[in-house]
Design a protein around this motif. Structure first.
Motif, mmCIF file in Angstrom:
data_model
loop_
_atom_site.group_PDB
_atom_site.id
_atom_site.type_symbol
_atom_site.label_atom_id
_atom_site.label_comp_id
_atom_site.label_asym_id
_atom_site.label_seq_id
_atom_site.Cartn_x
_atom_site.Cartn_y
_atom_site.Cartn_z
ATOM 1 N N THR A 1 11.028 -0.892 -1.245
ATOM 2 C CA THR A 1 9.972 -1.169 -0.252
ATOM 3 C C THR A 1 10.139 -2.532 0.402
ATOM 4 O O THR A 1 9.473 -2.838 1.371
ATOM 5 C CB THR A 1 8.586 -1.093 -0.918
ATOM 6 O OG1 THR A 1 8.491 -2.117 -1.924
ATOM 7 C CG2 THR A 1 8.383 0.278 -1.563
ATOM 8 N N TYR A 2 10.999 -3.355 -0.163
ATOM 9 C CA TYR A 2 11.229 -4.689 0.410
ATOM 10 C C TYR A 2 12.323 -4.609 1.482
ATOM 11 O O TYR A 2 13.291 -3.872 1.353
ATOM 12 C CB TYR A 2 11.667 -5.681 -0.667
ATOM 13 C CG TYR A 2 10.567 -6.048 -1.642
ATOM 14 C CD1 TYR A 2 9.742 -7.142 -1.407
ATOM 15 C CD2 TYR A 2 10.375 -5.303 -2.801
ATOM 16 C CE1 TYR A 2 8.736 -7.481 -2.297
ATOM 17 C CE2 TYR A 2 9.384 -5.631 -3.701
ATOM 18 C CZ TYR A 2 8.564 -6.730 -3.449
ATOM 19 O OH TYR A 2 7.575 -7.066 -4.331
ATOM 20 N N LYS A 3 12.139 -5.402 2.541
ATOM 21 C CA LYS A 3 13.112 -5.464 3.613
ATOM 22 C C LYS A 3 13.926 -6.752 3.492
ATOM 23 O O LYS A 3 13.360 -7.834 3.411
ATOM 24 C CB LYS A 3 12.398 -5.414 4.971
ATOM 25 C CG LYS A 3 13.360 -5.466 6.159
ATOM 26 C CD LYS A 3 12.583 -5.449 7.472
ATOM 27 C CE LYS A 3 13.535 -5.553 8.658
ATOM 28 N NZ LYS A 3 12.819 -5.575 9.946
ATOM 29 N N PRO B 1 9.424 -0.900 -7.006
ATOM 30 C CA PRO B 1 9.197 -1.061 -5.562
ATOM 31 C C PRO B 1 10.376 -1.706 -4.842
ATOM 32 O O PRO B 1 10.215 -2.201 -3.726
ATOM 33 C CB PRO B 1 7.969 -1.981 -5.536
ATOM 34 C CG PRO B 1 8.133 -2.834 -6.753
ATOM 35 C CD PRO B 1 8.780 -1.960 -7.801
ATOM 36 N N ASP C 1 7.823 -8.276 2.113
ATOM 37 C CA ASP C 1 7.126 -7.188 1.434
ATOM 38 C C ASP C 1 6.406 -6.303 2.450
ATOM 39 O O ASP C 1 6.491 -6.523 3.663
ATOM 40 C CB ASP C 1 6.163 -7.744 0.379
ATOM 41 C CG ASP C 1 5.096 -8.646 0.977
ATOM 42 O OD1 ASP C 1 4.923 -8.614 2.215
ATOM 43 O OD2 ASP C 1 4.414 -9.368 0.220
ATOM 44 N N THR C 2 5.670 -5.327 1.937
ATOM 45 C CA THR C 2 5.004 -4.358 2.824
ATOM 46 C C THR C 2 3.912 -5.007 3.664
ATOM 47 O O THR C 2 3.541 -4.485 4.717
ATOM 48 C CB THR C 2 4.401 -3.228 1.989
ATOM 49 O OG1 THR C 2 3.560 -3.782 0.967
ATOM 50 C CG2 THR C 2 5.504 -2.395 1.338
#
Length: 874
Positions: free
Chosen positions: A406-408, A403, A428-429
């Motif tokens: 998916t992390y910013k 994942p 995180d999401t």
């Protein structure tokens, strides 16, 4: 030490990021709204996106390059400088006297000598300057700048006002900046302002050109370049070419000695001539005074080592050229000669003794963490654009279905040598902020509240297992990286586990170290890793395994400029040092120097700069920061230690060539000067005319420069200048040569008083002068071939082709002059053969004297060593 060691995790710097990176994603425009910053943008007619290429070119053409424009003398002024000074004055006075006496042959030859010396000096000066300029092109500072809306790397000299640049830890600030974005930047500007500690900078602060970024990373707006910077206005530039090495100082001292000796003998010669003229003849003519003055001045000219600058510059330049082919850049030519005396080499481990190619081993998770979770967490504490060895190993080990994307990324705290960790702040999401940290095991343990040797009352398992695993991995030479996570903005941290990494030794490291030991060097490993890791690598490489923890030797309150005797002795006895912080390197160098050692130190980080500067020869290894390269004398562009060892061998070869020249020059000066004075005092005979002495000086100096190419046997031990040995040996060789020349004089006198020999070949005093001239020309070059080796002349290494051909060519010229009577009275072929046979016989005799003298000196040196170190011999 490489930034990729466990103790020095170093993510990529902004200058290493891809060129297509857009400025809008990096510059938070909200931070640029202060009036001062907005006014500065308006004043410089630029924007947060920087300049376009066309705008930058226009400003570069208008304002000039971002470099200190030092005033340089014109070529004509430099050339005229070679006609000014004590040595040129002597030659010029001799030429004027010859002109006034209408002695045209002497005038033209002396004037030719003057022009020759000026031409050689001018040519060598330009050659050395051009060679250094070419070599230093590889050291040009780079800057990461935003042009046309994209980041790119350019030479710092191409920066202009209005450019937007990035600056990170380890870099020299390329121009005066106004910091406009970024978290923080710690800048060492002591060299400019005298502040002893680094200064923390924030948005809106200025940063000076030439200062060094110690920690952090920020974006700045270029406000001044070149001579308009603070550095350009206040720094006093000193050309490195003005500094002299030990070799240059030694040769200059010997040059002074020769001139003083010649002057003393000239006084004796003048006094004897005046006594004879006044006491015996009672007649004095000004023409005789002119002749004496002319001859004395020419005699002084003959004693001056006019080839000295050429020999020094050619040998050093050739050494630098040879090293540049082996991926090493010499920033100071004198550094090559200084290497000849190095007896202690302090070497980084990572990237120098090891390959710096880490491979991630099986992760060791703790608690509920899984192996893949551990790798992903470490990757989130890494910049994906990084080229660091540790970061590449982590990113390469990411599982296929992860994942990570998916992390910013919210923020990133880069590595610095004090905190020894990196922290990635991501979202995180679900919108939750998380902090992931990776770094040295001890640092991550402290972050999570774990202390080695102290068992927590709440949970003893992580503490004992964690440090146990760290020690176990270290005992096998495997480094480890601690990983942790925080769910509450860094207030509390949870240990995730360890990532073992293997960095094997370089294939050539063991052989290189063995070669270094054969050269008499003590190699000491310096590493930021645990002592256990260093000891294991040292064992594999054949180094001593007596490594010490640096903090056990150097206390925080210790004065680095005054190391205690006990600490210095401990450093001297150690085989290496573990858990080394940057400040320890400086203290290690100082301690070894206080024990009388000549030290070479390797380094790559900005904090290594003080140690590199303090070392007798600082070596910036491959991939070093700008600050380290600027402080170093030798810059490696290829990994490994082999280039340093090659440089030491080259330095010792240069030392041998220079000492061969010194032996020859002193001996020949003693020969010519004492021959002239002694023959005049004993027989009232002038063995050489003024023009003969000048021609001899020319014939001697032309081939001597080719000694820079000579084949030599390098010393198996570090070498230092022993002036007592140099003067003693040279004097003995000079006395032997004097005996040869005086013998030729006696042979000629005996010939002229033997009727049957005179019937075979009539000999006049003019012929005898030519015989002496030819004997000195031939015997001098044969003496050079003798003194260039310590053993017999009939064993290799034989003279190099350039040296041999130069000697042969010069002797052909000398014979032609004697046969055809050019500048000297003509001499029959049979007498030329007699002179050469005589010179060859004496070559063998002097060779035997040399061998005997060297044996006696070696015995005396061994006895003095035994007296100096009686305990070691028991």
């Amino acid at each position: 030490m490489s930034s990729s060691s466990v103790g020095e995790v170093s993510p990529s710097r902004p200058t290493e990021q891809v060129k297509t990176k857009n400025t809008d994603s990096d510059l938070n425009l909200d931070t640029l709204n202060s009036t001062e910053i907005q006014n500065k943008f308006s004043e410089l007619k630029t924007s947060p996106k920087g300049l376009t290429s066309i705008e930058a070119q226009d400003r570069l053409a208008k304002d000039g390059p971002n470099a200190i424009q030092a005033h340089e003398e014109s070529r004509w002024k430099k050339l005229l400088g070679y006609f000014w000074g004590p040595i040129p004055w002597m030659i010029e006075i001799a030429a004027v006297i010859s002109f006034l006496r209408a002695d045209w042959p002497d005038f033209f030859v002396i004037a030719g000598l003057l022009l020759y010396n000026a031409a050689i000096g001018f040519w060598q000066d330009n050659k050395a300057a051009n060679a250094l300029a070419a070599l230093k092109k590889g050291l040009a500072l780079k800057a990461s700048v935003c042009r046309d809306g994209a980041w790119t790397s350019i030479a710092a000299t191409d920066l202009v006002t209005g450019d937007v640049v990035t600056v990170a830890a380890g870099e020299i600030i390329p121009a005066d900046l106004l910091l406009i974005n970024g978290k923080y930047l710690s800048v060492d500007q002591a060299a400019l302002t005298g502040e002893s500690l680094p200064v923390s900078k924030k948005i809106g602060d200025g940063a000076y050109s030439g200062s060094i970024a110690r920690q952090g990373s920020m974006i700045g707006l270029v406000t001044a370049t070149g001579n308009n910077t603070f550095f350009g206005r206040t720094a006093k530039l000193v050309a490195s070419a003005g500094s002299k090495s030990h070799a240059e100082q030694a040769v200059l001292r010997i040059g002074d000695f020769l001139i003083i000796l010649a002057a003393a003998l000239a006084v004796v010669l003048v006094g004897a001539q005046l006594w004879r003229d006044l006491a015996h003849n009672a007649i004095w003519h000004w023409s005789e005074a002119g002749a004496i003055a002319q001859f004395v001045l020419v005699l002084l000219v003959a004693s001056v080592p006019v080839a000295m600058p050429a020999v020094m510059s050619v040998t050093m330049a050739l050494g630098a050229l040879a090293l540049s082919r082996q991926k090493a850049i010499v920033s100071r030519l004198s550094a090559i000669e200084e290497l000849a005396g190095v007896d202690v080499l302090c070497s980084d481990k990572t990237g120098t003794l090891t390959q710096n190619k880490l491979t991630l081993q099986a992760p060791i998770p703790f608690g509920t963490a899984k192996a893949d979770d551990l790798v992903i967490a470490a990757a989130l504490a890494t910049q994906k654009e990084s080229t660091d060895a540790i970061d590449l190993a982590v990113l390469k080990a990411l599982p296929e279905n992860n994942p990570f994307g998916t992390y910013k990324r919210v923020d990133f705290i880069p590595f610095d040598p004090v905190n020894k960790k990196t922290v990635g702040i991501v979202q995180d999401t679900a919108g939750h902020n998380l902090r992931y940290a990776k770094g040295a095991p001890q640092v991550i343990a402290k972050l999570c509240g774990l202390t080695e040797g102290v068992i927590s009352s709440n949970d003893s398992t992580p503490t004992t297992e964690y440090f146990g695993k760290v020690s176990e991995l270290a005992s096998h030479g495997t480094r480890s990286l601690g990983v942790a996570v925080s769910h509450d903005d860094g207030k509390t941290w949870v240990l995730l586990g360890l990532l073992p990494m293997l960095d094997p030794p370089r294939p050539d490291a063991a052989a290189t170290i063995a070669q270094a030991k054969k050269l008499g060097l003590s190699v000491k490993m310096v590493t930021g890793d645990d002592v256990a890791i260093g000891s294991e690598i040292a064992h594999q490489l054949g180094l001593g395994e007596h490594l010490l923890k640096a903090s056990d030797i150097f206390s925080p309150d210790m004065n680095p400029n005054k190391i205690p005797v006990d600490a210095a002795r401990a450093v001297e006895a150690a085989d290496g040092f573990g858990r080394v912080f940057p400040e320890h390197k400086f203290e290690i160098v100082k301690a070894l120097q206080e024990r009388g050692h000549i030290v070479a130190m390797t380094g790559d980080g900005v904090n290594d700069a003080p140690a590199l500067k303090q070392a007798d020869c600082g070596v910036a290894v491959s991939g070093a920061t700008d600050a380290a390269r600027s402080a170093a004398a030798l810059v490696l562009t290829a990994p490994g230690l082999s280039t340093i060892v090659n440089a030491i061998v080259e330095a010792r070869a240069i030392f041998e060539r220079i000492t061969s020249y010194i032996y020859y020059r002193i001996a020949m000066t003693i020969d010519i000067m004492f021959l002239v004075v002694a023959s005049y005092l004993v027989f009232g005979f002038q063995p050489l005319t003024a023009i003969m002495i000048v021609v001899l000086a020319l014939l001697d100096d032309i081939p001597i420069m080719t000694i820079a190419y000579d084949n030599v046997v390098t010393s198996p031990q570090p070498v230092r200048w022993d002036m007592h040995r140099i003067i003693s040996f040279s004097s003995i060789m000079g006395i032997a040569s004097l005996a040869e020349s005086f013998g030729m004089l006696l042979l000629g006198i005996a010939w002229m008083h033997t009727p049957w020999l005179m019937e075979i070949v009539p000999l006049t005093t003019a012929h005898l002068q030519t015989m002496i001239f030819l004997q000195l020309a031939a015997g001098g070059h044969l003496l050079l071939l003798v003194v260039r080796t310590r053993h017999t002349i009939f064993r290799p290494p034989y003279p190099s082709r350039p040296l041999f051909l130069a000697v042969v060519g010069t002797q052909i010229v000398a014979v032609v002059l004697c046969v055809f009577g050019i500048l000297v009275p003509a001499l029959p072929w049979i007498m030329i053969a007699v002179v050469w046979a005589y010179a060859l016989v004496w070559m063998v005799i002097i060779d035997g004297i040399k061998i005997f003298t060297n044996l006696q000196m070696m015995k005396r040196e061994k006895n003095s060593q035994k007296l100096s170190h009686p305990i070691s011999d028991k």
